[in-house]
Design a protein around this motif. Sequence first.
Motif, mmCIF file in Angstrom:
data_model
loop_
_atom_site.group_PDB
_atom_site.id
_atom_site.type_symbol
_atom_site.label_atom_id
_atom_site.label_comp_id
_atom_site.label_asym_id
_atom_site.label_seq_id
_atom_site.Cartn_x
_atom_site.Cartn_y
_atom_site.Cartn_z
ATOM 1 N N ALA A 1 83.666 0.537 62.659
ATOM 2 C CA ALA A 1 82.729 0.550 61.536
ATOM 3 C C ALA A 1 81.978 1.879 61.508
ATOM 4 O O ALA A 1 81.596 2.414 62.561
ATOM 5 C CB ALA A 1 81.755 -0.616 61.649
ATOM 6 N N TRP A 2 81.761 2.393 60.285
ATOM 7 C CA TRP A 2 81.167 3.727 60.138
ATOM 8 C C TRP A 2 80.101 3.685 59.047
ATOM 9 O O TRP A 2 80.303 3.103 57.981
ATOM 10 C CB TRP A 2 82.264 4.734 59.757
ATOM 11 N N ASP A 3 78.950 4.296 59.350
ATOM 12 C CA ASP A 3 77.861 4.408 58.376
ATOM 13 C C ASP A 3 78.010 5.754 57.667
ATOM 14 O O ASP A 3 77.822 6.818 58.268
ATOM 15 C CB ASP A 3 76.503 4.325 59.079
ATOM 16 N N GLU A 4 78.373 5.702 56.375
ATOM 17 C CA GLU A 4 78.612 6.944 55.626
ATOM 18 C C GLU A 4 77.337 7.760 55.459
ATOM 19 O O GLU A 4 77.361 8.990 55.498
ATOM 20 C CB GLU A 4 79.190 6.612 54.253
ATOM 21 N N GLU A 5 76.206 7.069 55.268
ATOM 22 C CA GLU A 5 74.959 7.789 55.004
ATOM 23 C C GLU A 5 74.543 8.646 56.185
ATOM 24 O O GLU A 5 74.126 9.796 56.021
ATOM 25 C CB GLU A 5 73.850 6.793 54.658
ATOM 26 N N THR A 6 74.647 8.084 57.399
ATOM 27 C CA THR A 6 74.252 8.842 58.594
ATOM 28 C C THR A 6 75.442 9.538 59.246
ATOM 29 O O THR A 6 75.260 10.283 60.203
ATOM 30 C CB THR A 6 73.604 7.904 59.624
ATOM 31 N N ASP A 7 76.641 9.267 58.727
ATOM 32 C CA ASP A 7 77.883 9.858 59.231
ATOM 33 C C ASP A 7 78.022 9.648 60.737
ATOM 34 O O ASP A 7 78.127 10.607 61.514
ATOM 35 C CB ASP A 7 77.939 11.357 58.909
ATOM 36 N N THR B 1 73.278 -1.716 60.630
ATOM 37 C CA THR B 1 71.900 -2.116 60.929
ATOM 38 C C THR B 1 70.954 -0.922 60.872
ATOM 39 O O THR B 1 69.739 -1.094 60.920
ATOM 40 C CB THR B 1 71.819 -2.758 62.322
ATOM 41 N N ILE B 2 71.515 0.265 60.759
ATOM 42 C CA ILE B 2 70.686 1.474 60.692
ATOM 43 C C ILE B 2 70.128 1.666 59.285
ATOM 44 O O ILE B 2 68.934 1.897 59.090
ATOM 45 C CB ILE B 2 71.497 2.716 61.124
ATOM 46 N N VAL C 1 76.192 -2.874 64.010
ATOM 47 C CA VAL C 1 76.881 -3.431 62.857
ATOM 48 C C VAL C 1 76.792 -4.953 62.910
ATOM 49 O O VAL C 1 76.839 -5.553 63.980
ATOM 50 C CB VAL C 1 78.360 -2.962 62.802
ATOM 51 N N GLU C 2 76.621 -5.555 61.749
ATOM 52 C CA GLU C 2 76.638 -7.000 61.622
ATOM 53 C C GLU C 2 77.597 -7.366 60.494
ATOM 54 O O GLU C 2 77.936 -6.530 59.662
ATOM 55 C CB GLU C 2 75.237 -7.550 61.316
#
Length: 703
Positions: free
Chosen positions: A131-137, A180-181, A145-146
């Motif tokens: 899983a990857w958070d695009e906003e924080t890269d 979750t960030i 992650v949930e």
Amino acid sequence: MHEEFPTDSPAVVTCGLPYANGDLHVGHLRTYVSGDAYSRALDRLGQSVAFVCGSDMHGTPIAVNAAEAGVDPEEFALEYHDQYEKTFPKFNVEFDNYGHTHDATNAEMTRSFVRSWIDGDHVIEKEIEVAWDEETDQPLPDRFVEGTCPYCGERARGDECDDGCQRHLEPGEIEDPVSTITGNSAEYRTRPHKFLRLADFQAYLQDFIDRVEGTDNAKNQPREWIEGELQDLCITRDMDWGIDYPGGEDGADSEDLVLYVWVDAPIEYASSTKQYSERVGSDVYDWEAVWKDRSAPDSKRPDGGEIIHVIGHDIIQHHTVFWPAMLRGAGFNEPRAVMACGFVNLDGEAFSTSRNRAVWADDYVESGLDPDLYRYHIVTGSEFTADVDFSWDGLQERVNNELVGTLGNFLYRSLLFAERNYDGTPDAAVSDEVEAEIEAAIEAFREAIDDYRVRGLGRAPVELAKFGNEYIQRHEPWKLTDEDPEQAAQVIRGCVQLSKAIAVLMQPVLPGKAEALWTQLGEDGSVGDVVLEEALSSPPAAFDAPEELFKKIEDDRVAELNRQLAERVEAAGDDDAENAEDADGEADEAPDLEPVADDRVGFEEFKDLDLRVGEITSADPIEGADKLAKLAVDIGVETRQIVAGIKQLHDLGELPGTRIVVVANLEKSELFGVESDGMLLAAGEEADLLTTRGDAAPGTRIQ
């Protein structure tokens, strides 16, 4: 089949590591008190034993909460580690060594384990979806992650379905991932990670689960995984906080991967044992004699040691599947036993730390109540595998009835009579009856150890005191002092001997009170240093007037403790309501309904449930429990006793004659010391009882 205790090999007792991420409550303390009691009991037998543990310092929850607090993860976790070190002794939990997973010993031990797996060709690399958070890269490991559990459809964390089926989840498995960030939906990207190939150990694990000792739940639950297709265990994570993966060509640590928290956490068991051994010297306790594999050519003791894990029910899989495989791959000894306890409820309902509906460890300490009272209550409140209920009312009931009314009553009346009439122990022989009763209590104590029944350790001294009360009442020595002084002396001599035996037997569960009793008897040294056979040796000839070991917990004390808890829960509820109103602009009037699960249940699976029509024949409140009632329910073929949390929601006097729906093939449980054989079905928070429209007879099966 293992030898009975004591054995010639050293033993180690461990407890699941407390996660350095929050305060301890009395539910957490169940395993630590039980592990402490079991370790003390082994020591009574003459078994060489160390009791070790440590704080679990790594993993994403700590990294997440440390970031929110604006501090370094190590600083954040060490604060809780220090708190735990100070809390455990307040409950007479005395570890021989208490370390943590971030110390140098565990870091090196963990790297050594992983290098052994690599050398044994048990580690493979796979490209996996992360899983990857695009906003924080950035990647989102574990609890960053949930989403939705792919097995049961419940809301789940990235590494575990804690609210649903309890399954361990590998990276990339969770569905509908959310960061979750930022709270944004996450995407999956391909990343290389390291895996321990569990299939290499499947045949070994299938044999291991047949010979491991401990509680039935720990031996039965893992079979689903061990007998099926074992999935490889991802042992690395994309984050900075943790022990670096030691996988470079030259043995150097990886710069961009750390080891999964469930790699270094159980290894702390061995690391903490090593630290203890280094402190006392290997001639006193040799950690390698415990942990080295029975078949390893460099083992100092080819038969290995006795490793006993005392854990919570929710981490059975980790200790009976992952951990034995990890040990085997590193050339270490396997566990002899895994003891998994049930959950701790608060007054008939689950703890809710988010709602502050919990009795925190500090709450108990600040109450001023003796820690041994909690120890006795939590150990004897139910069998170890069953759920146990904690409430201030329940604690009061068990203390007043059993510790004050039975145990304390016998000890005080016996020793006071002995001191006043004989200045201590009468010069007389112990009767065969008393000696036989003590020997039977010792045997029951031994059997509880070999059967891993911690509750039996707590019950043994109380049962002996029950006999003592009956014995002294039957012989009435206060009458015999004039009529038959020799018989009177023998009776009181037996009572003093029973008191000494009780001191020895109660030490594992009630160590502080046992020490006080030992001193009252005029014994030298500490009762913690004597072996079980000392229960039959003669007490000192003289001792001073005793003091009462236990005092009743008064009603007003319990009322105040209940008031404090209720106010705290209400305040937390008010905060939740305010937050909801702030978020939505107004409070919701419609009830919150859980979504229907996406995963469907097959008809064959549904048929496994034996649902029957039952008729309530009696309904009585359980004394001391605010919400629990004891029901007698006729299900046609028999009448069952069922405990239900409906005391405050229904007029119990009107329930007899009511038809209900019962789950008849549910495993038995114990609530507030009362056995429950089945479960009634009810809807909503108000416990609207499910019934039938017509007059289906009790016992009719629901299809």
